[in-house]
Motif scaffolding. Structure first.
Motif, short mmCIF file in Angstrom:
data_model
loop_
_atom_site.label_atom_id
_atom_site.label_comp_id
_atom_site.label_asym_id
_atom_site.label_seq_id
_atom_site.Cartn_x
_atom_site.Cartn_y
_atom_site.Cartn_z
N LEU C 225 0.84 -1.20 0.00
CA LEU C 225 0.00 0.00 0.00
C LEU C 225 0.87 1.25 0.00
CD1 LEU C 225 -3.18 -0.29 2.27
CD2 LEU C 225 -3.02 0.48 -0.08
N PRO C 226 1.37 1.59 -1.18
CA PRO C 226 2.28 2.74 -1.21
C PRO C 226 1.53 4.02 -0.90
CG PRO C 226 1.68 2.06 -3.42
CD PRO C 226 1.04 1.08 -2.48
N GLU C 227 2.22 4.95 -0.36
CA GLU C 227 1.60 6.25 -0.08
C GLU C 227 1.48 7.05 -1.38
OE1 GLU C 227 0.13 7.46 2.84
OE2 GLU C 227 0.36 5.29 2.93
N CYS D 21 6.93 10.46 -13.36
CA CYS D 21 8.26 9.92 -13.24
C CYS D 21 8.12 8.42 -13.18
CB CYS D 21 8.92 10.48 -11.98
SG CYS D 21 10.63 10.08 -11.91
N CYS D 22 8.20 7.79 -14.31
CA CYS D 22 7.90 6.37 -14.35
C CYS D 22 9.12 5.59 -14.83
CB CYS D 22 6.71 6.14 -15.28
SG CYS D 22 5.90 4.58 -14.98
N ALA D 23 9.73 4.88 -13.92
CA ALA D 23 10.95 4.14 -14.26
C ALA D 23 10.58 2.80 -14.88
CB ALA D 23 11.76 3.91 -13.00
N PRO D 24 11.48 2.20 -15.65
CA PRO D 24 11.22 0.87 -16.20
C PRO D 24 10.90 -0.10 -15.07
CG PRO D 24 13.18 1.80 -17.20
CD PRO D 24 12.77 2.73 -16.08
N ALA D 29 -0.06 4.59 -11.29
CA ALA D 29 -1.51 4.51 -11.40
C ALA D 29 -2.09 5.92 -11.41
CB ALA D 29 -2.07 3.72 -10.23
N LEU D 30 -2.85 6.21 -12.48
CA LEU D 30 -3.50 7.51 -12.56
C LEU D 30 -4.94 7.34 -12.12
CD1 LEU D 30 -2.47 8.99 -16.03
CD2 LEU D 30 -2.05 9.99 -13.80
N ASP D 196 3.17 1.57 -8.14
CA ASP D 196 4.34 1.95 -7.36
C ASP D 196 4.19 3.41 -6.98
OD1 ASP D 196 5.86 -0.55 -7.69
OD2 ASP D 196 5.73 0.01 -9.80
N THR D 197 3.49 4.12 -7.84
CA THR D 197 3.17 5.52 -7.55
C THR D 197 1.70 5.71 -7.86
OG1 THR D 197 5.29 5.95 -8.60
CG2 THR D 197 3.93 7.87 -7.99
#
Ligand SMILES: Nc1ncnc2c1ncn2[C@@H]1O[C@H](COP(=O)(O)OP(=O)(O)OP(=O)(O)O)[C@@H](O)[C@H]1O
Ligand SMILES: Nc1ncnc2c1ncn2[C@@H]1O[C@H](COP(=O)(O)OP(=O)(O)OP(=O)(O)O)[C@@H](O)[C@H]1O
Ligand code: MOO
Ligand SMILES: [Mg+2]
Ligand SMILES: [Mg+2]
Lengths: 218, 223, 229, 229, 218
Positions: C225-227, D21-24, D29-30, D196-197
């Motif tokens: 559950l990332p922030e 900022c999306c790393a390989p 998630a939008l 991840d984000t």
């Protein structure tokens, strides 16, 4: 210059374009959405005037329209006028040979209609006729425009059939395409040129208008 | 219009001058339609609403008369065919040579069945015994006017045209050779029994016998 | 309402056999795995699909009976229907779409207001977002006062907030509408929230045990559950 | 990756301004409300929409720069894309669709196996269910080894079980793929599980506070939890 | 009976139907998917043979094909043969007047294509040309079939243009439509009838075949 061939052509083309949907739209609707025995026969029969050389069709119509045939005789009884070689005859002929040019594009656009639209219409309680007028037609303006382009162009340019059933009677059946043919043959190039010079831009404008309608619809 | 004349194509140049004179004298408005004699005959048989039929032969008016479709035919002109070309090379010497000249790749002739002038050209070639040899060069016009069109645009190198067309403006731009073997084309006319304007038709037929018309016919080489 | 139908073209491996007891004002939520025949069931109920063989009854009325060659056409079934990929009439504005089969004009405005698309009423369907379209479809279906409401995953194109709002809306609506509502969803939480009855369908049959097997709420497995960044 | 674009036709009231900022191997998630411009953002990234004005960069590459009249066409961007209403090629079978732009044949089978549609490989897209179609679209996008994966609500047509399975699949995939993944979803739980984000977008801008306002997990309001019938 | 007009007509129709996509498909593609300056002019120019009376077009071609015009002269240089009044001339004429009948239905079906398919193709990395062959064409077979029906029918039946540029040479340019015209005008109704009686069922069969292809595609 003699204006009557141009006026006759315009009259013929407009009359045909206006009258033909009455016959073509129901036929196209039937062919697109209904299943019935003999459908492919009807289909082929309607398409026939398209594949027949105009002279064959013209020959057939000449025989049917003549005073000795049933159609020609009934017409004479009803209207007290000879049918063959009259303006009515070329309008009738024009309607017949234009039928497939109207039915085919209409049908194609009916068939391409998203089937979910018709499903929606029936869910919302519309009968098939109501769905035709409220959903099918407004979504098929492109097809209708295509049909009218073809029909208009064809009735403006048709030559063979009209030559056969109309002869070339000035003021009655000598439409522009025939008048131009005769002018060229008689080496009256200036007349031929003048008539073409009028016919082409007029057709062009009509084409552009129909194209505009077509595009707005998309 | 007050009168509708169906005329054989060859007579068109002369008719163009005859009609205005007649219109001026009588105040009647005349329309004319033309094509090959055979086609006009076909249309008349099928009920076309013509008043007067000016044919390019005697056979078809006679047939109409025999079938009770028209009044008694009369001869109104005698015409001739010539070999006409834009190419001066082809007008030097005999017509049979001209027709078979290497420059004459395509030679136009009217439909031999429907157009009496086409038929006359065929008869002449048969008499000169070049009909078979000419087959590969022949191009067929639907009537004598189309033949002259083919020849005068240069699409065909030469054409068996009506003598009358030689006297037109276009006709002056080319040259022609005469065809002695060709029979005279005897042209008959008649008033149709179904004529919508029979009075005007009678007047027109009367007019055809006047000296004015005779002068115009002579001008276009009719006998 | 009962449905017993085979339709080989779509469902070669099983036949649908479902008894739905859906009272007016109540909502039956149909859940089940992909390919279970949920959409097919809805289409059969709506008369958009003809069974090769089978009987469909709605209360006392027999809608379909292949042995007696009976088939009540879609338009006579008095339905409201919203598909996930429902398409509005592209030639009409949003308002015209909603009003298309409406019985009363004031209801049109009321519904558009309620579903938050009133401000879009003059746009064409092609110029609004997926979620907005789905809401318009909802309004269209309701505007004709249907006597049975069929919903096939009608909320799938919505964001969580709008969806929740619509769910609340639907929950309020269903009692005021006083008609049976059949609602296909793949969201168990939604089914539980809205449904007076939950009917799990697997391979065309009611399968209560499927529901139990599913009952591992996904959110609890929150191993990552990332922030928010 | 950064995107700064205005596109008046679709977004008259705001302009998009998002720094991603999306790393390989990582997934962004939008999330955001309906009409926030999420789909528009994806379409801009894919080059399916041209901004009236703006700059889009991807790493060092400038994909769009209206002032310098630069526009890299879609086909040169090396994308994998799955839309919610993605349409497969109707004239091709499922297998042919997946293999359409595939680089290796064995990958086609592998992917279809993995997404559970291998048994449907010879059907036409019109003869499979919505969920099956979505999975096929997934396979098609992955089969060409894209260098950026764009997903616009790709799981919306799936039932909970299939969706969960696919989510797991995607979670595994994203590391093995080793490309950036941008995933639009309206399901916050999904965003939390996969992302991840998490990037909340409101009216075209990153709006972290929106996320907090949403954080009232819907399932907890279980005022009515009827038992399965 | 003389078979050569029927054979000539069949040859002409087949040749035209086979050759025309080469010119029509790229034009239709351009008109459907590209934007470029002068597009509406090109569009109108291509449509011109459709609105022009065949006799006007025919006369224009007669002049262009003649040995004194550039086209006719170059042809004679290249092939050592007169162009006008030859079979090649009527094939060329047939290609020209059929162009709009091929381009219009193709273009309509290209334009009706779900735009998401083209988006998919470009996402999957296909160039425009590749997308045309792998996505557009296979999804537009209906439009192509419609185009071939129209073209085939038209070249079988064309009369006015061929009457002008063909010269009715037996075995070379006297196609069935002209032979029937001449037979009718000469009142040889039995000949006209026999030729029509053969042409009609043949056209019918071709129609049915094309319709079958068309249906399988849907
Ligand atoms: N038009 C069609 N023709 C043939 N088979 C079809 C068609 N549409 C769906 N099917 C098949 O019918 C079965 C049931 O499909 P249906 O759409 O009813 O499933 P569903 O329960 O709604 O699934 P989902 O949750 O994925 O939408 C599936 O196996 C599918 O492959
Ligand atoms: N083709 C279009 N033309 C004009 N405006 C459009 C078009 N498509 C969408 N819009 C508008 O653009 C805005 C953003 O739409 P977009 O589809 O990007 O939203 P979204 O964030 O994806 O919403 P949703 O979650 O509902 O899919 C909406 O207000 C919508 O009405
Ligand atoms: O004047 Mo004619 O009838 O064409 O030979
Ligand atoms: Mg479904
Ligand atoms: Mg969206």
């Amino acid at each position: 210059m003699d204006w009557s061939p141009l006026l006759l052509s315009a009259k013929l083309a407009l009359l045909t374009t206006v009258l033909i949907p009455v016959a073509a739209a129901p036929l196209a609707y039937m062919l697109a959405f209904f299943r019935f025995p003999g459908k492919s026969l009807l289909d082929a029969f309607i398409t026939l005037p398209m594949v027949l050389p105009p002279t064959v069709l013209g020959f057939g119509l000449l025989v049917c329209f003549g005073p000795n045939a049933f159609l020609g005789a009934s017409w004479e009884q009803l209207f007290g006028q000879r049918l063959v070689f009259s303006f009515s005859a070329i309008v009738l002929a024009s309607l017949i040979f234009n039928l497939p040019f109207a039915v085919q594009p209409m049908r194609a656009s009916f068939e391409k209609l998203d089937s979910r639209l018709l499903e929606s219409a029936s869910i919302l309680g519309l009968s098939r006729t109501a769905a035709f007028f409220r959903v099918v037609l407004p979504n098929c303006l492109g097809g209708l425009a295509a049909a009218s382009i073809l029909v208009f162009a064809h009735s403006l340019g048709e030559f063979g059939v009209i030559l056969m059933v109309g002869g070339s009677i000035p003021g009655e059946t000598k439409v522009a395409s025939i008048a131009i043919f005769e002018a060229v043959e008689a080496l009256r190039y200036d007349d031929a040129f003048r008539m073409s010079a009028l016919l082409v831009p007029v057709s062009f404008v009509v084409l552009l208008i129909i194209n505009r309608i077509n595009q707005r619809d998309q | 219009a007050d009168l509708l004349v169906a005329q054989a194509a060859n007579f068109m140049p002369a008719m163009k001058e005859i009609i205005p004179v007649f219109e001026q004298q009588t105040g009647l408005e005349v329309d004319a339609t033309y094509t090959s004699t055979g086609k006009l005959y076909g249309q008349i048989v099928n009920g076309a609403p013509f008043d007067v039929f000016l044919a390019a032969d005697q056979r078809r008016p006679d047939k109409l008369f025999a079938d009770g479709l028209c009044s008694e035919p009369f001869v109104y002109a005698k015409g001739q065919i010539v070999l006409w070309s834009l190419n001066p090379q082809l007008c030097k010497g005999d017509w049979t040579k001209a027709a078979q000249h290497t420059d004459a790749v395509k030679v136009a002739i009217a439909n031999v069945e429907n157009a009496p002038y086409g038929n006359a050209a065929m008869v002449a070639m048969q008499k000169a015994e070049i009909w078979d040899a000419m087959q590969s060069r022949l191009v067929f016009g639907q009537n004598i006017a189309q033949v002259f069109q083919y020849a005068s645009t240069g699409a065909a190198d030469a054409g068996f045209c009506a003598y009358s067309s030689v006297f037109t403006e276009q006709g002056q731009k080319g040259c022609f050779v005469e065809i002695p073997q060709a029979p005279d084309v005897i042209q008959a006319a008649c008033i149709l029994n179904s004529a919508p304007h029979s009075e005007a038709a009678a007047k027109f037929v009367e007019f055809l016998a006047t000296p004015e018309v005779a002068a115009i016919k002579a001008k276009y080489g009719y006998k | 309402m009962s449905l017993n139908a085979s339709i080989r073209k779509r469902l070669p491996h099983f036949e649908l056999n479902v008894e739905l007891c859906c009272a007016p004002g109540r909502l039956t939520a149909l859940v089940g795995p992909s390919g279970a025949g949920k959409t097919t069931l809805v289409r059969l109920l709506a008369g958009l699909e003809r069974p090769d063989q089978g009987v469909i009854t709605m209360g006392d009325a027999v809608w379909v009976d292949t042995t007696r060659r009976r088939f009540v056409p879609t338009r006579k079934r008095g339905l409201g229907l919203v598909f996930q990929d429902y398409c509005l009439f592209p030639h009409l504005s949003v308002r015209q779409n909603v009003a298309f089969a409406a019985t009363q004009e004031h209801r049109v405005d009321e519904l558009m207001e309620r579903f938050g698309i009133h401000h879009l009423q003059h746009r064409k369907p092609s110029a609004i977002s997926g979620g907005e379209r789905q809401r318009a479809a909802f309004c269209q279906a309701l505007a004709r006062n249907p006597s049975l409401l069929l919903l096939d995953e009608p909320f799938s194109a919505l964001d969580a907030a709008t969806r929740e709002a619509l769910r609340k809306e639907l929950k309020d609506l269903k009692t005021s509408l006083d008609i049976p509502v059949i609602h296909v969803t793949h969201d168990l939480a939604e089914a539980r929230y809205l449904g007076d009855t939950i009917l799990p369908v697997v391979s065309g049959r009611v399968a209560p045990d499927w529901l139990e097997r599913q009952y591992v709420p996904f959110l609890n497995t929150s191993d990552t559950l990332p922030e928010p960044s």
